[in-house]
Write an enzyme that holds these catalytic residues in place. Structure first.
Site, PDB file in Angstrom:
ATOM      1  N   CYS A 208      24.604  -3.940  23.074  1.00 62.48           N
ATOM      2  CA  CYS A 208      24.706  -2.824  24.018  1.00 62.48           C
ATOM      3  C   CYS A 208      23.357  -2.388  24.593  1.00 62.48           C
ATOM      4  O   CYS A 208      23.309  -1.479  25.424  1.00 62.48           O
ATOM      5  CB  CYS A 208      25.403  -1.636  23.352  1.00 62.48           C
ATOM      6  SG  CYS A 208      24.332  -0.702  22.258  1.00 62.48           S
TER       7      CYS A 208
ATOM      8  N   PRO B 199       0.824  -1.214   0.000  1.00 62.20           N
ATOM      9  CA  PRO B 199       0.000   0.000   0.000  1.00 62.20           C
ATOM     10  C   PRO B 199       0.860   1.266   0.000  1.00 62.20           C
ATOM     11  O   PRO B 199       1.952   1.275   0.573  1.00 62.20           O
ATOM     12  CB  PRO B 199      -0.812  -0.101   1.297  1.00 62.20           C
ATOM     13  CG  PRO B 199      -0.145  -1.135   2.136  1.00 62.20           C
ATOM     14  CD  PRO B 199       0.676  -1.997   1.236  1.00 62.20           C
ATOM     15  N   ASP B 200       0.408   2.318  -0.669  1.00 59.56           N
ATOM     16  CA  ASP B 200       1.124   3.601  -0.576  1.00 59.56           C
ATOM     17  C   ASP B 200       0.594   4.369   0.636  1.00 59.56           C
ATOM     18  O   ASP B 200      -0.134   3.817   1.459  1.00 59.56           O
ATOM     19  CB  ASP B 200       1.010   4.405  -1.882  1.00 59.56           C
ATOM     20  CG  ASP B 200      -0.423   4.809  -2.208  1.00 59.56           C
ATOM     21  OD1 ASP B 200      -1.312   4.597  -1.372  1.00 59.56           O
ATOM     22  OD2 ASP B 200      -0.641   5.350  -3.310  1.00 59.56           O
ATOM     23  N   PHE B 201       0.958   5.629   0.758  1.00 60.92           N
ATOM     24  CA  PHE B 201       0.517   6.410   1.915  1.00 60.92           C
ATOM     25  C   PHE B 201      -0.831   7.055   1.699  1.00 60.92           C
ATOM     26  O   PHE B 201      -1.731   6.953   2.501  1.00 60.92           O
ATOM     27  CB  PHE B 201       1.541   7.506   2.221  1.00 60.92           C
ATOM     28  CG  PHE B 201       2.646   7.052   3.113  1.00 60.92           C
ATOM     29  CD1 PHE B 201       2.593   5.821   3.737  1.00 60.92           C
ATOM     30  CD2 PHE B 201       3.742   7.862   3.340  1.00 60.92           C
ATOM     31  CE1 PHE B 201       3.609   5.400   4.564  1.00 60.92           C
ATOM     32  CE2 PHE B 201       4.769   7.455   4.160  1.00 60.92           C
ATOM     33  CZ  PHE B 201       4.708   6.228   4.770  1.00 60.92           C
ATOM     34  N   ARG B 202      -0.957   7.761   0.563  1.00 60.52           N
ATOM     35  CA  ARG B 202      -2.056   8.710   0.463  1.00 60.52           C
ATOM     36  C   ARG B 202      -3.247   8.250  -0.349  1.00 60.52           C
ATOM     37  O   ARG B 202      -4.292   8.879  -0.321  1.00 60.52           O
ATOM     38  CB  ARG B 202      -1.526  10.045  -0.095  1.00 60.52           C
ATOM     39  CG  ARG B 202      -0.608  10.730   0.896  1.00 60.52           C
ATOM     40  CD  ARG B 202       0.027  11.982   0.313  1.00 60.52           C
ATOM     41  NE  ARG B 202       0.958  12.574   1.261  1.00 60.52           N
ATOM     42  CZ  ARG B 202       2.198  12.163   1.446  1.00 60.52           C
ATOM     43  NH1 ARG B 202       2.673  11.151   0.741  1.00 60.52           N
ATOM     44  NH2 ARG B 202       2.975  12.740   2.343  1.00 60.52           N
TER      45      ARG B 202
ATOM     46  N   GLN C 142      12.009   6.952  -3.903  1.00 55.61           N
ATOM     47  CA  GLN C 142      11.678   7.254  -2.508  1.00 55.61           C
ATOM     48  C   GLN C 142      11.278   5.968  -1.790  1.00 55.61           C
ATOM     49  O   GLN C 142      10.995   5.995  -0.601  1.00 55.61           O
ATOM     50  CB  GLN C 142      10.502   8.231  -2.454  1.00 55.61           C
ATOM     51  CG  GLN C 142      10.733   9.517  -3.224  1.00 55.61           C
ATOM     52  CD  GLN C 142       9.439  10.309  -3.371  1.00 55.61           C
ATOM     53  OE1 GLN C 142       9.004  10.986  -2.450  1.00 55.61           O
ATOM     54  NE2 GLN C 142       8.811  10.219  -4.524  1.00 55.61           N
ATOM     55  N   ASN C 143      11.228   4.861  -2.526  1.00 51.43           N
ATOM     56  CA  ASN C 143      10.747   3.621  -1.926  1.00 51.43           C
ATOM     57  C   ASN C 143      11.850   2.902  -1.167  1.00 51.43           C
ATOM     58  O   ASN C 143      13.030   3.077  -1.431  1.00 51.43           O
ATOM     59  CB  ASN C 143      10.175   2.694  -3.003  1.00 51.43           C
ATOM     60  CG  ASN C 143       8.940   3.283  -3.636  1.00 51.43           C
ATOM     61  OD1 ASN C 143       8.356   4.205  -3.081  1.00 51.43           O
ATOM     62  ND2 ASN C 143       8.555   2.759  -4.785  1.00 51.43           N
ATOM     63  N   ILE C 144      11.407   2.068  -0.272  1.00 45.95           N
ATOM     64  CA  ILE C 144      12.335   1.335   0.581  1.00 45.95           C
ATOM     65  C   ILE C 144      12.237  -0.167   0.319  1.00 45.95           C
ATOM     66  O   ILE C 144      12.883  -0.959   0.974  1.00 45.95           O
ATOM     67  CB  ILE C 144      11.989   1.598   2.061  1.00 45.95           C
ATOM     68  CG1 ILE C 144      10.496   1.288   2.304  1.00 45.95           C
ATOM     69  CG2 ILE C 144      12.278   3.043   2.417  1.00 45.95           C
ATOM     70  CD1 ILE C 144      10.188   0.955   3.732  1.00 45.95           C
ATOM     71  N   ASP C 145      11.411  -0.546  -0.662  1.00 47.50           N
ATOM     72  CA  ASP C 145      11.065  -1.961  -0.815  1.00 47.50           C
ATOM     73  C   ASP C 145      12.060  -2.794  -1.614  1.00 47.50           C
ATOM     74  O   ASP C 145      11.958  -4.029  -1.653  1.00 47.50           O
ATOM     75  CB  ASP C 145       9.658  -2.093  -1.422  1.00 47.50           C
ATOM     76  CG  ASP C 145       9.510  -1.303  -2.726  1.00 47.50           C
ATOM     77  OD1 ASP C 145      10.469  -1.241  -3.512  1.00 47.50           O
ATOM     78  OD2 ASP C 145       8.416  -0.751  -2.954  1.00 47.50           O
TER      79      ASP C 145
ATOM     80  N   HIS D 187      15.315   7.325   0.567  1.00 45.64           N
ATOM     81  CA  HIS D 187      14.745   7.122   1.905  1.00 45.64           C
ATOM     82  C   HIS D 187      15.222   5.826   2.561  1.00 45.64           C
ATOM     83  O   HIS D 187      14.531   5.245   3.392  1.00 45.64           O
ATOM     84  CB  HIS D 187      13.215   7.159   1.838  1.00 45.64           C
ATOM     85  CG  HIS D 187      12.673   8.520   1.484  1.00 45.64           C
ATOM     86  ND1 HIS D 187      11.397   8.738   1.015  1.00 45.64           N
ATOM     87  CD2 HIS D 187      13.256   9.745   1.542  1.00 45.64           C
ATOM     88  CE1 HIS D 187      11.221  10.036   0.788  1.00 45.64           C
ATOM     89  NE2 HIS D 187      12.329  10.658   1.100  1.00 45.64           N
TER      90      HIS D 187
ATOM     91  N   CYS E   2      19.387  -3.640  21.053  1.00 42.32           N
ATOM     92  CA  CYS E   2      20.620  -4.208  20.516  1.00 42.32           C
ATOM     93  C   CYS E   2      21.101  -5.369  21.385  1.00 42.32           C
ATOM     94  O   CYS E   2      21.148  -5.261  22.606  1.00 42.32           O
ATOM     95  CB  CYS E   2      21.671  -3.111  20.475  1.00 42.32           C
ATOM     96  SG  CYS E   2      23.288  -3.636  19.916  1.00 42.32           S
TER      97      CYS E   2
END
Ligand code: NAD
Ligand code: ZN
Length: 251
Positions: free
Chosen positions: A155, A33-36, A101-104, A119, A152
């Site tokens: 740490c 799905p996209d955002f808008r 702009q995608n991260i997929d 991004h 983490c």
């Protein structure tokens, strides 16, 4: 429609430095799905900003709860016709870079070699204290066995996915590269982006100012449609497939 496809393919063939600029809309046909758009993520989840993620434990839990729900959709997604057409246009020597702009990671999976991720990407996570990097597999394991505020192993620091959050600066190297490309290209395909996220949205504006021609492909109108030479309202997969076959036929 066919006339517009012909005109687009003509612009592509006459170009010497064509590039693509893509957003979430290019991946909706892969089931992400996209955002808008209607049914997009904004209607179902609140967006957690970078500042909230760092300072607010509840916001982190909220973020990871969303991630847990969406992550399988993301990692099982396959490139669609739009990603594939762009990769093929790169192999034909026409498209020189894809700025996304995608991260997929779907452009890379489709075979595009020169991909600039503005991004970040969802391939892993990083500890905000010691900067230890975690692969997606490890994050999945953490999600399965830890409380939702992931920590983490080394740490105890906060774990943040390697995606750029709202309110977080963009990676400088990628932004500079994208700006240089926008300054030099003579044609930019702008696909599946509402152009509402800055500074990413400034990339097509730079290209336009420098005299490049623009082709927009979106489902809905954007505030910047007027800078485009050709605007398609439709499915990115279909339009790019048609542009690709027209371009191949005519050469
Ligand atoms: P957006 O949601 O603001 O806009 C999506 C645009 O794509 C809209 O203009 C819509 O009309 C269009 N669209 C939707 N489906 C389409 C289709 N099948 N064919 C053609 N056009 C279609 O997306 P944005 O401008 O990229 O901004 C959202 C931000 O969220 C980005 O910065 C991105 O990093 C992030 N995001 C990424 C993903 C992903 O990696 N797949 C998914 C959601 C959000
Ligand atoms: Zn650490």
């Amino acid at each position: 429609y066919q006339e517009k496809i012909k005109k687009a393919s003509q612009l592509i063939k006459n170009s010497t430095y064509a590039v693509a600029f893509t957003g979430a809309g290019i991946s909706t046909e892969s089931g992400i799905p996209d955002f808008r758009s209607p049914g997009g993520l904004w209607q179902r989840f609140r967006i957690v900003t970078y500042q909230e993620f760092i300072y607010d434990r509840q916001a982190r839990e909220e973020f990871w709860r969303m991630k847990k729900e969406l992550i399988h959709q993301l990692i099982n997604a396959k490139p669609n016709n739009a990603h594939i057409a762009l990769a093929e246009l790169e192999k034909l020597g026409i498209i020189k870079h894809v700025i996304t702009q995608n991260i997929d990671g779907l452009h890379q999976m489709a075979g595009s070699n020169s991909v600039i991720e503005l991004h970040g990407n969802q391939r892993g996570a990083i500890c905000l204290d010691c900067e230890k990097l975690y692969e997606m597999d490890e994050v999945l394991q953490m999600l399965a066995e830890q409380e939702l505020d992931l920590r983490c192993y080394d740490c105890g620091g906060i774990i943040k996915p390697t995606v750029v959050f709202f309110g977080e600066p963009m990676p400088e190297k990628e932004l500079i590269m994208a700006q240089q490309i926008a300054n030099q290209c003579d044609l930019m395909l702008v696909i599946g982006t509402s152009l509402q996220v800055e500074p990413a949205a400034s990339i097509p504006r730079i290209a336009h100012k420098r005299g490049a021609k623009l082709i927009f492909i979106n489902k809905a109108e954007t505030d910047w449609d007027w800078i485009a030479e050709i605007v398609f309202y439709g499915s990115a997969g279909q339009v790019l497939k048609d542009i690709l076959s027209e371009t191949k036929n005519a050469t």
